[in-house]
Write a protein that holds these residues in place. Structure first.
Motif, PDB file in Angstrom:
ATOM      1  N   UNK A  82      31.611  41.772  48.311  1.00  0.00           N
ATOM      2  CA  UNK A  82      32.734  42.688  48.510  1.00  0.00           C
ATOM      3  C   UNK A  82      34.086  41.990  48.456  1.00  0.00           C
ATOM      4  N   UNK A  83      34.116  40.699  48.695  1.00  0.00           N
ATOM      5  CA  UNK A  83      35.378  39.994  48.842  1.00  0.00           C
ATOM      6  C   UNK A  83      36.093  39.813  47.508  1.00  0.00           C
ATOM      7  N   UNK A  84      37.420  39.734  47.556  1.00  0.00           N
ATOM      8  CA  UNK A  84      38.222  39.618  46.338  1.00  0.00           C
ATOM      9  C   UNK A  84      39.070  38.351  46.315  1.00  0.00           C
ATOM     10  N   UNK A  85      38.935  37.490  47.345  1.00  0.00           N
ATOM     11  CA  UNK A  85      39.693  36.251  47.314  1.00  0.00           C
ATOM     12  C   UNK A  85      39.215  35.390  46.153  1.00  0.00           C
ATOM     13  N   UNK A  86      40.098  34.601  45.622  1.00  0.00           N
ATOM     14  CA  UNK A  86      39.783  33.795  44.447  1.00  0.00           C
ATOM     15  C   UNK A  86      38.833  32.655  44.806  1.00  0.00           C
ATOM     16  N   UNK A  87      37.693  32.616  44.133  1.00  0.00           N
ATOM     17  CA  UNK A  87      36.721  31.538  44.312  1.00  0.00           C
ATOM     18  C   UNK A  87      36.111  31.224  42.952  1.00  0.00           C
ATOM     19  N   UNK A  88      35.394  30.137  42.884  1.00  0.00           N
ATOM     20  CA  UNK A  88      34.711  29.778  41.647  1.00  0.00           C
ATOM     21  C   UNK A  88      33.456  30.633  41.459  1.00  0.00           C
ATOM     22  N   UNK A  89      33.174  30.969  40.202  1.00  0.00           N
ATOM     23  CA  UNK A  89      32.013  31.776  39.848  1.00  0.00           C
ATOM     24  C   UNK A  89      31.081  30.982  38.930  1.00  0.00           C
ATOM     25  N   UNK A  90      29.802  31.260  39.054  1.00  0.00           N
ATOM     26  CA  UNK A  90      28.794  30.683  38.160  1.00  0.00           C
ATOM     27  C   UNK A  90      27.948  31.830  37.633  1.00  0.00           C
ATOM     28  N   UNK A  91      27.952  32.001  36.309  1.00  0.00           N
ATOM     29  CA  UNK A  91      27.218  33.105  35.675  1.00  0.00           C
ATOM     30  C   UNK A  91      27.575  34.457  36.303  1.00  0.00           C
ATOM     31  N   UNK A  92      28.864  34.634  36.590  1.00  0.00           N
ATOM     32  CA  UNK A  92      29.338  35.914  37.081  1.00  0.00           C
ATOM     33  C   UNK A  92      29.206  36.130  38.575  1.00  0.00           C
ATOM     34  N   UNK A  93      28.538  35.225  39.285  1.00  0.00           N
ATOM     35  CA  UNK A  93      28.378  35.361  40.733  1.00  0.00           C
ATOM     36  C   UNK A  93      29.259  34.358  41.461  1.00  0.00           C
ATOM     37  N   UNK A  94      29.788  34.798  42.604  1.00  0.00           N
ATOM     38  CA  UNK A  94      30.569  33.875  43.428  1.00  0.00           C
ATOM     39  C   UNK A  94      29.699  32.711  43.878  1.00  0.00           C
ATOM     40  N   UNK A  95      30.321  31.543  43.991  1.00  0.00           N
ATOM     41  CA  UNK A  95      29.581  30.338  44.359  1.00  0.00           C
ATOM     42  C   UNK A  95      28.847  30.508  45.678  1.00  0.00           C
ATOM     43  N   UNK A  96      29.476  31.176  46.641  1.00  0.00           N
ATOM     44  CA  UNK A  96      28.831  31.365  47.935  1.00  0.00           C
ATOM     45  C   UNK A  96      27.619  32.287  47.853  1.00  0.00           C
ATOM     46  N   UNK A  97      27.607  33.187  46.863  1.00  0.00           N
ATOM     47  CA  UNK A  97      26.422  34.014  46.657  1.00  0.00           C
ATOM     48  C   UNK A  97      25.249  33.160  46.187  1.00  0.00           C
ATOM     49  N   UNK A  98      25.526  32.242  45.275  1.00  0.00           N
ATOM     50  CA  UNK A  98      24.477  31.331  44.820  1.00  0.00           C
ATOM     51  C   UNK A  98      23.974  30.464  45.979  1.00  0.00           C
ATOM     52  N   UNK A  99      24.905  29.989  46.789  1.00  0.00           N
ATOM     53  CA  UNK A  99      24.512  29.185  47.944  1.00  0.00           C
ATOM     54  C   UNK A  99      23.614  29.980  48.878  1.00  0.00           C
ATOM     55  N   UNK A 100      23.981  31.240  49.134  1.00  0.00           N
ATOM     56  CA  UNK A 100      23.180  32.094  50.011  1.00  0.00           C
ATOM     57  C   UNK A 100      21.783  32.315  49.426  1.00  0.00           C
ATOM     58  N   UNK A 101      21.702  32.543  48.123  1.00  0.00           N
ATOM     59  CA  UNK A 101      20.402  32.765  47.480  1.00  0.00           C
ATOM     60  C   UNK A 101      19.506  31.542  47.616  1.00  0.00           C
ATOM     61  N   UNK A 102      20.079  30.365  47.349  1.00  0.00           N
ATOM     62  CA  UNK A 102      19.291  29.131  47.409  1.00  0.00           C
ATOM     63  C   UNK A 102      18.843  28.829  48.837  1.00  0.00           C
ATOM     64  N   UNK A 103      19.742  29.020  49.796  1.00  0.00           N
ATOM     65  CA  UNK A 103      19.398  28.727  51.186  1.00  0.00           C
ATOM     66  C   UNK A 103      18.398  29.748  51.719  1.00  0.00           C
ATOM     67  N   UNK A 104      18.536  31.010  51.319  1.00  0.00           N
ATOM     68  CA  UNK A 104      17.567  32.028  51.710  1.00  0.00           C
ATOM     69  C   UNK A 104      16.177  31.657  51.192  1.00  0.00           C
ATOM     70  N   UNK A 105      16.107  31.241  49.918  1.00  0.00           N
ATOM     71  CA  UNK A 105      14.825  30.849  49.336  1.00  0.00           C
ATOM     72  C   UNK A 105      14.228  29.658  50.077  1.00  0.00           C
ATOM     73  N   UNK A 106      15.075  28.690  50.427  1.00  0.00           N
ATOM     74  CA  UNK A 106      14.588  27.507  51.143  1.00  0.00           C
ATOM     75  C   UNK A 106      14.081  27.881  52.531  1.00  0.00           C
TER      76      UNK A 106
END
Length: 278
Positions: free
Chosen positions: A228-252
């Protein structure tokens, strides 16, 4: 703009003479104190020595703040380095910018050092703090409200958050209300705390496994709130970096829970004590 919209504070800094008192810092400190106090009670009830959490916090808190800031700066370096940027602002923690995963990672290192020095099982410490950390996070998130930062997309919902013109991002100058993501995450954190306490109370789940429950539950909420957030952050393949971090940590975290699952599970009687009274 809805008449029920959530107003933002008129100020987030007060001055006592030449000393600034920042609401962001007060929220973070209050969250740490409350989380540590609750964890102390949980640890003692589980056979740990009184005062151990305070000794461990002397290591965990500075490590956690350092880790949170490093994560933020390393994942958003363009905010501090390059043309027109002041690298010294990387040290201005009071302006906001603490990445939770860096805080948890280095905070855990500090907690391990503190637990070793105090002669307390690190697994027991992890079990004690599992439901109290999200309570501390829930309190700390209100610092973003005072700073008018990390809010979400424009919204006309009754609980939209009013943001002053000076804090609105480029392209949103005429928008007055945004998604109050600080409130969403604060409420989610409280739900996570209740869930972790219930799992630990109802089932024979403790130690690092209970901490993994906290991690998995938190990342689920952080994922959709981050979206939901709109602050400027880096994206990877269209997803915010923190989303990728959350996905990886959730999987772990889920993998850890599956791998360490006991061959037979036992349900223990429900206890009357709650997360706060525990």
């Amino acid at each position: 703009m809805s008449v029920l919209a959530i107003p933002s504070p008129a100020q987030g800094v007060w001055h006592l003479g030449v000393f600034p008192v920042r609401a962001y810092a007060l929220c973070i400190i209050t969250g740490i104190v409350v989380a540590a106090w609750l964890a102390e009670r949980r640890l003692v009830r589980r056979g740990g020595p009184p005062g151990a959490i305070s000794d461990i916090a002397l290591w965990a808190v500075p490590f956690g703040i350092l880790g949170g800031r490093l994560y933020h700066v390393l994942t958003d370096p363009e905010l501090y380095f390059g043309a027109g940027r002041n690298p010294w602002n990387a040290f201005a923690v009071w302006n906001g910018g603490l990445g939770i995963w860096g805080a948890v990672a280095l905070g855990a290192v500090g907690a391990w050092i503190g637990a070793h020095r105090a002669g307390v099982s690190f697994a027991l410490v992890a079990e004690a703090v599992a439901p109290t950390l999200p309570i501390g996070q829930a309190i700390g998130r209100w610092g973003n409200w005072f700073n008018q930062e990390l809010f979400g997309r424009p919204t006309s919902l009754p609980w939209g958050l009013q943001i002053s013109p000076s804090h609105r991002p480029v392209g949103y100058e005429t928008v007055t209300t945004f998604q109050p993501t600080f409130l969403y995450e604060s409420l989610w954190d409280l739900g996570v705390a209740a869930l972790v306490w219930w799992v630990g109370t109802r089932f024979r789940v403790g130690g690092f496994r209970l901490f993994a429950v906290y991690v998995a539950a938190y990342t689920v909420g952080r994922g959709w709130i981050e979206y939901l957030r709109i602050d400027k952050v880096n994206h990877i393949f269209g997803l915010r970096l923190n989303d990728w971090t959350s996905l990886l940590i959730f999987a772990a975290a889920v993998t850890f829970l599956v791998v360490t699952r006991p061959k037979t599970s036992t349900v223990r009687p429900t206890q009357g004590a709650g997360a706060i009274s525990d």
